[in-house]
Write an enzyme that holds these catalytic residues in place. Structure first.
Site, mmCIF file in Angstrom:
data_model
loop_
_atom_site.group_PDB
_atom_site.id
_atom_site.type_symbol
_atom_site.label_atom_id
_atom_site.label_comp_id
_atom_site.label_asym_id
_atom_site.label_seq_id
_atom_site.Cartn_x
_atom_site.Cartn_y
_atom_site.Cartn_z
ATOM 1 N N ASP A 14 0.852 -1.189 0.000
ATOM 2 C CA ASP A 14 0.000 0.000 0.000
ATOM 3 C C ASP A 14 0.892 1.244 0.000
ATOM 4 O OD1 ASP A 14 -2.168 1.667 0.125
ATOM 5 O OD2 ASP A 14 -2.731 1.167 2.183
ATOM 6 N N ASP A 108 -2.827 2.640 -6.063
ATOM 7 C CA ASP A 108 -1.857 2.697 -4.975
ATOM 8 C C ASP A 108 -1.766 1.460 -4.102
ATOM 9 O OD1 ASP A 108 -4.370 3.063 -3.879
ATOM 10 O OD2 ASP A 108 -3.730 4.583 -2.452
ATOM 11 N N GLU A 109 -2.413 0.364 -4.473
ATOM 12 C CA GLU A 109 -2.299 -0.841 -3.652
ATOM 13 C C GLU A 109 -2.518 -2.093 -4.490
ATOM 14 O OE1 GLU A 109 -5.346 -1.614 -0.693
ATOM 15 O OE2 GLU A 109 -6.660 -0.128 -1.634
#
EC number: 2.7.7.7
Length: 369
Positions: A14, A108-109
């Site tokens: 993350d 983003d993850e």
């Protein structure tokens, strides 16, 4: 861990305050300052906040006005999604050097299954550490990671030592880890369900584990069995490298509330253009067009129409959105409009009679963890 379940080595990576971190990387003068991406002190919603801003309670999905009240020194910057996609692509290219089993959740993850990996490294923890170091050195921003036997525990673990940290929950520690977890951390337990569980005296995983399957199904319906299994470490969802997109959308929050349908149509034209571009870039099409309307009093309404064929053309999307706009009279001035396309051709489609209806809806492995 239940002995009859396959044990995997899963990493959840993350990025730390991703949008804000990219802005601070690209604009060194913003480093160390309270920063909000998206919104403004008058309008809009915060898309991301730097850790400096989070100290003041600023968070994503918060109105710009509330964010500014919480943090008078807050700096607002416009989001640059093309740049975020570029950085996300760089990060993912690092992931794929370790495994092809990468399941992106967003820009983003992502989940990585490194049970068998390209480096032949038996330690998932060391792999996560190496990946994070490479992201920092090669991309320029930090990431946190959670490592465990399934996606559920790995995702929770990635929050423990943020920012720029990681946590490993070994197979033998999973049950103890879940028992002390606040039930609000369990996926599928939203605010309403959490409040209901609190009223039933269920505050932690341990409390949840004491409840029988019958009890949970009686109080939470089909979700009861999900909670029953989850607190026992039973979450066998595999990392899916080819996640099927369910919908694609674009929306805009306006600087001033709109009360004229003419102005709304002008905005819808631009939104439809953006949706069409995204569909064509992703090489998908859909059947269901949904118009999202947020009124000035923040009430939200969606109106949907399912067509008998797949569409991606801007003009068809716009015409369908217009029909939905005129479907019923506006109850107030409008602060946000959005268009989404779902029922995509990436899914298994069997035409049903309801498809044409319009609707309005408010062996145990040796692990080196």
């Amino acid at each position: 861990m239940p002995n009859d379940l396959p044990i995997r080595k899963i990493i959840h990576v993350d990025m730390d305050a991703f949008y804000a971190s990219v802005e601070q990387m690209d604009h060194p003068e913003l480093k160390g300052k309270a920063l909000a991406v998206g919104g403004s002190e008058k309008r809009g919603v915060v898309a991301a906040a730097s850790y400096e801003a989070r100290k003041f309670g600023v968070c994503s999905a918060m109105s710009g006005m509330q964010a500014k009240r919480n943090c008078p020194e807050l700096i607002f910057v416009k989001p640059r999604f093309d740049r975020y996609k570029e950085i996300s692509k760089q990060v993912k290219s690092i992931f794929y050097e370790y495994t092809d089993l990468v399941e992106p959740l967003s820009l983003d993850e992502a989940y990585l299954d490194v049970t068998e990996n390209k480096m032949g490294n038996p330690s998932a923890s060391l792999i996560a550490q190496e990946i994070r170091a490479r992201i920092l050195a090669e991309v320029g921003i930090s990431a946190s990671a959670g490592i465990s036997v399934n996606k559920f525990v790995a995702k929770i673990a990635s929050d423990y030592n943020k920012p720029n940290g990681q946590k490993t929950v070994n197979p033998e520690d999973v049950l103890a880890f879940l028992e002390v977890l606040d039930i609000r951390k369990f996926h599928g337990v939203g605010k309403v369900t959490a409040d209901k569980m609190y009223q039933l005296g269920i505050f932690t995983g341990r409390d949840l584990k004491l409840k029988s399957l019958e009890y949970l199904e009686d109080h939470f319906g089909k979700s009861g069995s999900y909670y029953f299994n989850l607190v026992r470490g039973i979450h066998d969802s595999e990392v899916k490298p080819n996640r099927i997109r369910k919908s694609l959308a674009a929306e805009r929050t306006f600087n001033e509330n709109l009360s004229s349908e003419i102005f709304m149509l002008q905005r819808l034209d631009k939104i439809a253009t953006e949706v069409s571009k995204r569909l064509q870039y992703s090489k998908v099409a859909g059947k269901t067009v949904t118009l999202k309307i947020k009124y000035s009093d923040f009430t939200l309404q969606t109106r949907s129409k399912t067509l008998p064929y797949f569409i991606s053309d801007k003009d068809v999307i716009l015409e369908t959105a217009k029909d939905l706009l005129y479907q019923e009279k506006m109850s107030n001035s409008v602060r946000l409009l959005g268009i989404s396309l779902s029922n995509l051709n990436t899914e298994d489609h069997t035409i049903k009679p309801t498809d044409l209806q319009e609707k309005s809806v408010s062996v145990q492995l040796k692990f080196g963890f």
